[in-house]
Design a protein around this motif. Sequence first.
Motif, short mmCIF file in Angstrom:
data_model
loop_
_atom_site.label_atom_id
_atom_site.label_comp_id
_atom_site.label_asym_id
_atom_site.label_seq_id
_atom_site.Cartn_x
_atom_site.Cartn_y
_atom_site.Cartn_z
N ARG A 45 0.86 -1.18 0.00
CA ARG A 45 0.00 0.00 0.00
C ARG A 45 0.90 1.23 0.00
NH1 ARG A 45 -5.15 1.53 0.81
NH2 ARG A 45 -5.57 3.51 1.85
N LYS A 46 0.81 2.03 -1.03
CA LYS A 46 1.68 3.20 -1.20
C LYS A 46 0.99 4.44 -0.62
CE LYS A 46 1.74 1.75 -5.47
NZ LYS A 46 1.50 0.31 -5.25
N ILE A 47 1.65 5.08 0.36
CA ILE A 47 1.08 6.19 1.11
C ILE A 47 1.96 7.41 0.94
CG2 ILE A 47 0.28 6.95 3.37
CD1 ILE A 47 0.44 3.81 4.07
N GLY A 48 1.39 8.48 0.42
CA GLY A 48 2.12 9.73 0.27
C GLY A 48 1.84 10.67 1.44
N LEU A 49 2.87 11.42 1.84
CA LEU A 49 2.75 12.37 2.95
C LEU A 49 2.93 13.78 2.45
CD1 LEU A 49 3.38 9.64 4.52
CD2 LEU A 49 4.38 11.10 6.28
N SER A 50 2.04 14.68 2.88
CA SER A 50 2.15 16.08 2.53
C SER A 50 1.30 16.90 3.50
CB SER A 50 1.69 16.33 1.09
OG SER A 50 1.74 17.72 0.78
N LEU B 133 3.88 -1.75 3.70
CA LEU B 133 3.59 -0.32 3.68
C LEU B 133 4.74 0.42 3.00
CD1 LEU B 133 2.17 0.18 7.30
CD2 LEU B 133 0.91 -0.14 5.16
N VAL B 134 4.40 1.27 2.04
CA VAL B 134 5.37 2.09 1.32
C VAL B 134 5.04 3.55 1.60
CG1 VAL B 134 6.34 2.71 -0.92
CG2 VAL B 134 5.61 0.35 -0.49
N PHE B 135 5.93 4.24 2.30
CA PHE B 135 5.72 5.65 2.63
C PHE B 135 6.56 6.52 1.70
CE2 PHE B 135 4.24 3.72 6.55
CZ PHE B 135 3.14 4.51 6.88
N VAL B 136 5.91 7.44 1.02
CA VAL B 136 6.56 8.37 0.10
C VAL B 136 6.66 9.72 0.78
CG1 VAL B 136 6.53 9.35 -2.22
CG2 VAL B 136 5.50 7.10 -1.81
N VAL B 137 7.90 10.15 1.05
CA VAL B 137 8.16 11.38 1.81
C VAL B 137 8.97 12.33 0.94
CG1 VAL B 137 9.09 12.34 3.95
CG2 VAL B 137 8.17 10.01 3.93
N TYR C 160 1.28 7.76 -8.25
CA TYR C 160 1.33 6.32 -8.05
C TYR C 160 0.96 5.91 -6.62
CZ TYR C 160 5.93 7.32 -6.01
OH TYR C 160 6.97 7.82 -5.25
N THR C 161 0.54 6.85 -5.77
CA THR C 161 0.20 6.53 -4.39
C THR C 161 -1.26 6.10 -4.29
OG1 THR C 161 -0.29 8.87 -3.97
CG2 THR C 161 1.93 8.08 -3.45
N ASP C 162 -1.53 5.19 -3.34
CA ASP C 162 -2.89 4.73 -3.08
C ASP C 162 -3.63 5.64 -2.12
OD1 ASP C 162 -2.40 2.47 -4.70
OD2 ASP C 162 -1.47 1.44 -3.00
N ASP C 163 -2.89 6.34 -1.26
CA ASP C 163 -3.49 7.24 -0.29
C ASP C 163 -2.57 8.44 -0.11
OD1 ASP C 163 -5.29 8.24 1.48
OD2 ASP C 163 -5.05 6.68 3.01
N PHE C 164 -3.16 9.57 0.25
CA PHE C 164 -2.40 10.82 0.40
C PHE C 164 -2.83 11.45 1.71
CE2 PHE C 164 -1.04 15.12 -1.27
CZ PHE C 164 0.28 14.77 -1.41
#
Length: 285
Positions: free
Chosen positions: A210-215, A237-241, A253-257
Amino acid sequence: MVRPYAVKGGVKRKKREEVYDDEEIEATISTLENNTYKEEGKDKEEEEEIDRDETTMESELAGIPIAPSSSSVKKSKSGIVFVLERASLEVGKVGKTYQLLNSDEHSNFLKKHGKNPADYRPDIAHQALLAILDSPLNKAGRLQAVYVKTEKGVLFEVKPHCRMPRTFKRFCGIMLQLLQKLSITATGKREKLLRVIANPVTRHLPLNSRKIGLSHSSPKLVQLKEYVNAASDDMNLVFVVGAMSHGKINNDYTDDFISVSGYPLSAACCIGRICNALELKWKIL
């Protein structure tokens, strides 16, 4: 008439050539092949023993986290992957040498070329990598991979057991060598601790993830502890920071933001919160 003696140095008699049967030739070839296979098998066994010795020596080195035991790996069904987006890692020729550009040392150089010095902050990526690799989450063997994508689109992988330099100057030297030679090899080993890989990053991520973006700009504000507890134990869990001074990451490409705080936080602070929440979930002390 007397028969003359043979003069020294003359033509020597030809030795009688030995004649072999076809069966004898085939038997000889088969024995030679068996011997070579045995020797190759011995060489492979010796190489495996050397590899085992090197792995045991590597686990005893100071400062490098020991790999988790096989029992803990079987129990842990999921892991975590970090992706650092838009990292300010750019090489420029300052004078006669190539250097990793940063706002502190190359402010005049950047202004001269019409660039904003505030955009060149490699220290953000340095602090973020230290926060990831020094975390108990990584030392417990739950960190699967770390990927860094620069502002120019260069993607490279950082091995979880890599020991990142503590000082910023040495970090700049490592990044400069990586961007020029495309890989960094461990001292005395053939393993590549850092290496440039092909885009996009999604081709290197686990399938069940599950790809999760943070902003901070995301309208979805979550309590991080409750958010990770709701995730399935079988899900990676994949966290994109973001590793830049300002702006937001690419969330195509993230599943959640999500946003983890009502205040804008640094990349290292966000990573610390993520690691803390997962350590509480997986009971890592």
